[in-house]
Design an enzyme around this catalytic site. Structure first.
Site, PDB file in Angstrom:
ATOM      1  N   LYS A   1       0.758  -1.266  -0.169  1.00  0.00           N
ATOM      2  CA  LYS A   1      -0.093   0.162   0.006  1.00  0.00           C
ATOM      3  C   LYS A   1       0.848   1.221  -0.001  1.00  0.00           C
ATOM      4  CE  LYS A   1      -4.533  -1.496   1.658  1.00  0.00           C
ATOM      5  NZ  LYS A   1      -5.682  -1.306   2.429  1.00  0.00           N
TER       6      LYS A   1
ATOM      7  N   LYS B   1      -3.842 -10.562  -7.072  1.00  0.00           N
ATOM      8  CA  LYS B   1      -5.153 -10.690  -6.326  1.00  0.00           C
ATOM      9  C   LYS B   1      -6.070  -9.761  -6.904  1.00  0.00           C
ATOM     10  CE  LYS B   1      -5.321  -8.148  -2.222  1.00  0.00           C
ATOM     11  NZ  LYS B   1      -5.722  -7.910  -0.825  1.00  0.00           N
TER      12      LYS B   1
ATOM     13  N   LYS C   1     -10.354  -4.508  -5.102  1.00  0.00           N
ATOM     14  CA  LYS C   1     -11.458  -3.415  -5.309  1.00  0.00           C
ATOM     15  C   LYS C   1     -10.966  -2.064  -5.966  1.00  0.00           C
ATOM     16  CE  LYS C   1     -13.802  -4.036  -0.892  1.00  0.00           C
ATOM     17  NZ  LYS C   1     -13.292  -3.628   0.518  1.00  0.00           N
TER      18      LYS C   1
END
Ligand code: TYM
Length: 333
Positions: A115, A197, A200
């Site tokens: 992140k 993966k 969203k």
């Protein structure tokens, strides 16, 4: 909550419509557990602000997430569903646990590394201490099991570690939680790039299926999903695209990999992808229908939140006050 049942805690961040990954890795398993366990399913809004949010969109996503929980089959009478920010004990315990977790432990977290690369303009302290808050979420409720996708395993290990560390210092305060990660669906990959993966926040919308995508959109995304050149529907590490689709098919239908391979024996990839798409559409159809119904029922959603939040506060406070006492904070008067 009945005393003889084990406790389950889990949650999802309200950062937009859920993906098929969230659904198969988490929600779909939650609905199977609700009869057997005392379950708390939280909306993790404190975690969501580690990435900048637009307030109006954020509020909408929070309301819609609880509707997606219910639409997916979670019974609000049976499960405690609430917003993390409404139960202040989460943030309080998080501060305390932060004094028992080391910087080095947090620096090793892969989600933090990923992140902070993705949001390099906003590497805030909350992003770094995210796993501390997650440990607090879980430990507050004396949780036995945490049903999550594979990507949360490392965070859960840290929660277990800090719980044991605390217990060694102060006696048995926390239950040591276990991860509950299902074999199929725990790691749904991006449809166009099965090395990463399904997420969203992916900018390529063809990589993700949102659980509210209309049937024709779902079918078209599966049609475009990458496979490989040998035209054989078989599960194998060197066939990541096909294996991901098989995995999705099994998670949605309940078939084993061997059964699915047999079913698709002799199929071309076009027909195989069509069948996977149809199975996903059929699985999501009742969820979408229920979601639409709930949209007109604001009062019902509000009443659920009201009832559940009090229950969560009560349970959380039992653990928090015990922790405070053990540490030596002055008793509350
Ligand atoms: P979040 O919101 O990123 O994801 C919610 C759940 O969906 C699972 N998941 C997936 N499973 C399979 N394949 C995928 N591609 C996929 N993408 C996401 C996640 O594993 C997760 O179970 N940190 C958590 C939220 C959280 C939490 C907690 C969870 C905060 N405190 C305490 C459990 C207990 C998160 O980011 O979830």
């Amino acid at each position: 909550m009945s005393d003889d049942k084990k406790v389950i805690f889990s949650g999802i961040q309200p950062s937009g419509f859920l993906t098929l990954g969230n659904y198969l890795g988490a929600l779909n398993n939650w609905t199977k557990l609700q009869d057997e366990y005392n379950c708390l399913y939280c909306i993790m809004d404190l975690h969501t602000i580690t990435v900048r949010q637009d307030p109006a969109k954020f509020r909408k996503a929070e309301r819609e997430l609880i509707m997606q929980y219910i639409a997916s089959g979670l019974d609000p009478e049976q499960n405690i569903m609430y917003y993390q920010s409404h139960v202040s004990q989460h943030a309080e315990l998080s501060w305390i646990l932060g004094c028992y977790i080391y910087m080095g432990e947090l620096q090793r977290m892969t989600q933090f590394k990923e992140k902070s690369q993705k949001h390099s303009d906003n590497i805030n302290a909350g992003l770094f201490t995210y796993p501390v808050l997650m440990a607090a979420d879980i430990l507050l409720y004396q949780t036995d099991l945490v049903p999550v996708g594979e990507d949360q395993r490392q965070h859960l290990e840290l929660a277990r570690e800090v719980a044991s560390r605390f217990n060694k210092l102060y006696g048995d305060v926390f239950k040591i939680p276990e991860a509950y990660i299902s074999k199929v669906g725990a790691r749904v990959m991006a449809l166009q790039d099965p090395s990463k993966k399904m997420s969203k926040s992916d900018e390529n919308k063809n990589n993700t299926i949102a659980i509210m995508d209309p049937p024709e959109v779902i079918m078209s995304k599966f049609k475009k999903a990458v496979t490989d050149s040998d035209n054989e529907v078989r599960y194998s590490d060197d066939k990541p695209g096909v294996s991901n689709l098989l995995n999705i098919y099994c998670a949605v239908t309940g078939s084993t990999t061997a059964e699915a391979e047999r079913e698709f024996d002799g199929f071309g990839y076009g027909d195989f992808k069509k069948s996977v798409g149809e199975a996903v559409v059929a699985k999501l159809e009742p969820v979408q229908k229920k979601f639409m119904e709930l949209q007109n029922n604001k009062d019902y959603i509000d009443s659920i939140i009201k009832n559940n939040t009090e229950k969560a506060r009560h349970l959380a406070d039992r653990t928090l006050s015990r922790v405070q006492k053990k540490i030596g904070f002055m008793p509350r008067v």
